[in-house]
Write a protein that holds these residues in place. Structure first.
Motif, PDB file in Angstrom:
ATOM      1  N   LEU A  31     -30.205 -24.908  18.285  1.00 37.90           N
ATOM      2  CA  LEU A  31     -30.767 -25.381  19.548  1.00 37.90           C
ATOM      3  C   LEU A  31     -32.216 -24.951  19.725  1.00 37.90           C
ATOM      4  N   GLN A  32     -32.501 -23.691  19.365  1.00 40.40           N
ATOM      5  CA  GLN A  32     -33.826 -23.143  19.653  1.00 40.40           C
ATOM      6  C   GLN A  32     -34.033 -21.865  18.845  1.00 40.40           C
ATOM      7  N   THR A  33     -35.294 -21.558  18.534  1.00 43.80           N
ATOM      8  CA  THR A  33     -35.650 -20.265  17.939  1.00 43.80           C
ATOM      9  C   THR A  33     -36.684 -19.599  18.847  1.00 43.80           C
ATOM     10  N   PHE A  34     -36.660 -18.271  18.870  1.00 41.71           N
ATOM     11  CA  PHE A  34     -37.573 -17.517  19.723  1.00 41.71           C
ATOM     12  C   PHE A  34     -38.144 -16.326  18.960  1.00 41.71           C
ATOM     13  N   ASN A  35     -39.462 -16.126  19.065  1.00 43.60           N
ATOM     14  CA  ASN A  35     -40.047 -14.892  18.531  1.00 43.60           C
ATOM     15  C   ASN A  35     -40.315 -13.894  19.649  1.00 43.60           C
ATOM     16  N   ASP A  36     -39.937 -14.263  20.852  1.00 44.98           N
ATOM     17  CA  ASP A  36     -40.029 -13.372  22.007  1.00 44.98           C
ATOM     18  C   ASP A  36     -38.621 -13.145  22.553  1.00 44.98           C
ATOM     19  N   ALA A  37     -38.168 -11.892  22.530  1.00 40.43           N
ATOM     20  CA  ALA A  37     -36.795 -11.575  22.922  1.00 40.43           C
ATOM     21  C   ALA A  37     -36.515 -11.883  24.388  1.00 40.43           C
ATOM     22  N   ILE A  38     -37.509 -11.677  25.261  1.00 42.65           N
ATOM     23  CA  ILE A  38     -37.304 -11.932  26.688  1.00 42.65           C
ATOM     24  C   ILE A  38     -37.067 -13.425  26.937  1.00 42.65           C
ATOM     25  N   GLU A  39     -37.867 -14.267  26.284  1.00 43.08           N
ATOM     26  CA  GLU A  39     -37.670 -15.709  26.424  1.00 43.08           C
ATOM     27  C   GLU A  39     -36.311 -16.123  25.875  1.00 43.08           C
ATOM     28  N   GLY A  40     -35.925 -15.513  24.760  1.00 43.18           N
ATOM     29  CA  GLY A  40     -34.620 -15.811  24.185  1.00 43.18           C
ATOM     30  C   GLY A  40     -33.492 -15.428  25.115  1.00 43.18           C
ATOM     31  N   ALA A  41     -33.628 -14.281  25.771  1.00 43.66           N
ATOM     32  CA  ALA A  41     -32.591 -13.823  26.709  1.00 43.66           C
ATOM     33  C   ALA A  41     -32.465 -14.783  27.889  1.00 43.66           C
ATOM     34  N   GLU A  42     -33.597 -15.288  28.372  1.00 41.15           N
ATOM     35  CA  GLU A  42     -33.575 -16.241  29.483  1.00 41.15           C
ATOM     36  C   GLU A  42     -32.870 -17.541  29.074  1.00 41.15           C
ATOM     37  N   PHE A  43     -33.120 -17.992  27.852  1.00 41.92           N
ATOM     38  CA  PHE A  43     -32.465 -19.210  27.368  1.00 41.92           C
ATOM     39  C   PHE A  43     -30.953 -18.997  27.284  1.00 41.92           C
ATOM     40  N   LEU A  44     -30.530 -17.848  26.759  1.00 44.53           N
ATOM     41  CA  LEU A  44     -29.105 -17.553  26.620  1.00 44.53           C
ATOM     42  C   LEU A  44     -28.413 -17.472  27.980  1.00 44.53           C
ATOM     43  N   ALA A  45     -29.148 -17.016  28.988  1.00 48.06           N
ATOM     44  CA  ALA A  45     -28.569 -16.880  30.329  1.00 48.06           C
ATOM     45  C   ALA A  45     -28.342 -18.231  30.991  1.00 48.06           C
ATOM     46  N   ASN A  46     -29.050 -19.262  30.510  1.00 47.49           N
ATOM     47  CA  ASN A  46     -28.984 -20.567  31.174  1.00 47.49           C
ATOM     48  C   ASN A  46     -28.426 -21.690  30.305  1.00 47.49           C
ATOM     49  N   ASN A  47     -27.985 -21.353  29.106  1.00 45.20           N
ATOM     50  CA  ASN A  47     -27.472 -22.375  28.196  1.00 45.20           C
ATOM     51  C   ASN A  47     -26.226 -21.879  27.465  1.00 45.20           C
ATOM     52  N   SER A  48     -25.368 -22.803  27.114  1.00 40.07           N
ATOM     53  CA  SER A  48     -24.146 -22.473  26.387  1.00 40.07           C
ATOM     54  C   SER A  48     -24.451 -22.379  24.897  1.00 40.07           C
ATOM     55  N   VAL A  49     -24.197 -21.213  24.324  1.00 42.74           N
ATOM     56  CA  VAL A  49     -24.490 -20.956  22.918  1.00 42.74           C
ATOM     57  C   VAL A  49     -23.244 -20.372  22.250  1.00 42.74           C
ATOM     58  N   ASP A  50     -22.945 -20.843  21.045  1.00 45.07           N
ATOM     59  CA  ASP A  50     -21.762 -20.359  20.320  1.00 45.07           C
ATOM     60  C   ASP A  50     -22.081 -19.221  19.350  1.00 45.07           C
ATOM     61  N   LEU A  51     -23.270 -19.280  18.738  1.00 53.85           N
ATOM     62  CA  LEU A  51     -23.607 -18.317  17.692  1.00 53.85           C
ATOM     63  C   LEU A  51     -25.067 -17.894  17.828  1.00 53.85           C
ATOM     64  N   LEU A  52     -25.296 -16.588  17.814  1.00 49.43           N
ATOM     65  CA  LEU A  52     -26.643 -16.038  17.953  1.00 49.43           C
ATOM     66  C   LEU A  52     -27.015 -15.227  16.723  1.00 49.43           C
ATOM     67  N   PHE A  53     -28.122 -15.605  16.080  1.00 50.94           N
ATOM     68  CA  PHE A  53     -28.723 -14.801  15.019  1.00 50.94           C
ATOM     69  C   PHE A  53     -29.838 -13.993  15.683  1.00 50.94           C
ATOM     70  N   ILE A  54     -29.773 -12.674  15.598  1.00 52.43           N
ATOM     71  CA  ILE A  54     -30.761 -11.881  16.330  1.00 52.43           C
ATOM     72  C   ILE A  54     -31.165 -10.631  15.555  1.00 52.43           C
ATOM     73  N   ASP A  55     -32.479 -10.416  15.511  1.00 53.64           N
ATOM     74  CA  ASP A  55     -33.029  -9.210  14.888  1.00 53.64           C
ATOM     75  C   ASP A  55     -32.768  -8.023  15.809  1.00 53.64           C
ATOM     76  N   ILE A  56     -32.599  -6.851  15.226  1.00 57.35           N
ATOM     77  CA  ILE A  56     -32.332  -5.673  16.042  1.00 57.35           C
ATOM     78  C   ILE A  56     -33.630  -4.989  16.476  1.00 57.35           C
ATOM     79  N   ASN A  57     -34.535  -4.779  15.534  1.00 58.10           N
ATOM     80  CA  ASN A  57     -35.744  -4.002  15.818  1.00 58.10           C
ATOM     81  C   ASN A  57     -36.873  -4.915  16.282  1.00 58.10           C
ATOM     82  N   MET A  58     -36.985  -5.095  17.615  1.00 60.64           N
ATOM     83  CA  MET A  58     -38.028  -5.945  18.196  1.00 60.64           C
ATOM     84  C   MET A  58     -38.743  -5.201  19.314  1.00 60.64           C
ATOM     85  N   PRO A  59     -39.992  -5.571  19.598  1.00 60.98           N
ATOM     86  CA  PRO A  59     -40.719  -4.936  20.713  1.00 60.98           C
ATOM     87  C   PRO A  59     -40.145  -5.372  22.064  1.00 60.98           C
TER      88      PRO A  59
END
Length: 238
Positions: A31-59
């Motif tokens: 659906l979407q890719t994000f290099n900003d974790a905050i923007e990604g979190a906002e998308f997840l809060a407002n959209n239905s997602v089945d699978l999340l690939f996410i880096d652990i060590n981010m600013p």
């Protein structure tokens, strides 16, 4: 039905690689890719997602913190260059943990586990699950239901004994939790410490169930109804 996916990583090259890998699976829809974790979190809060690939060590916010704060959690596959985060990732019930640089075959194995688990959850109302998914030794393990000999409870753990295998699978979960994952018409809890596949019981003698593997399992006094049900099933299947 496709799995709706999102990837979050502050490294553009990592996102590009995941995008290429995801494109190899017809079952996945990115659906979407994000290099900003905050923007990604906002998308997840407002959209239905089945699978999340996410880096652990981010600013700003780590992948662990982001996942921990999600009110509705999709399946999670963590990606990171640091092995030290693996245990924390699995404590958040991650589907898998991929160490960078990620080879395609390792990515593929993680995705197949997620697809199998997704299909299992979506088919559970219409047909009996063919596989049991448990976490063991910091990874998700897929067990064919037909391969289960019996399940033994050990305080906070369960031991899943398999046919034709001398090494049981150990998982941190309760007997109640594992029983809820199994098809109720195929398995019975005959003792506070034992669950058995009904079809694997070949005989009952002296309040013990004799399994086709040769194992003898006690039947507690509070589970004596199992004997009557087993006899009815045995008669019906003749």
């Amino acid at each position: 039905m496709k799995l709706r996916c999102v990837a979050i990583d502050d490294e553009p090259l990592a996102l590009s690689l995941i995008t290429q890998y995801v494109a190899q699976f017809s079952k996945l829809e990115l659906l979407q890719t994000f290099n900003d974790a905050i923007e990604g979190a906002e998308f997840l809060a407002n959209n239905s997602v089945d699978l999340l690939f996410i880096d652990i060590n981010m600013p700003d916010i780590t992948g662990l913190e982001l996942v921990e704060n999600l009110s509705i959690k999709p399946m999670i596959i963590f990606t990171t260059a640091h092995k030290k985060f693996a245990l924390d990732g699995f404590e958040l019930e991650a589907m898998d943990y991929l160490l960078k640089p990620i080879p395609f075959d390792r990515f593929s194995r993680a995705v197949i586990k997620a697809i199998d688990y997704f299909d299992l959850k979506n088919n559970v109302k219409t047909e009996s699950p063919q596989y049991l998914f448990v976490r063991s030794e910091y990874k998700m393990v897929k067990i064919a239901v037909a391969d289960i000999d019996y399940i033994e409870g050990l305080v906070d753990y369960v031991k899943i004994h398999l046919l034709n295998s001398t090494r049981p699978i150990l998982s941190l979960m309760t007997m109640k939790a594992v029983l809820e994952k199994l098809p109720s018409e195929q398995f019975s809890r005959i003792h506070r410490s034992f669950i058995v596949p009904n079809m694997n019981v070949k005989a009952i003698l002296n309040k013990k169930a004799e399994l086709i593997s040769g194992k003898s399992i006690p039947i507690s006094s509070s589970n004596q109804d199992f004997i009557d049900e087993w006899m009815k099933q045995s008669f019906t299947n003749r």
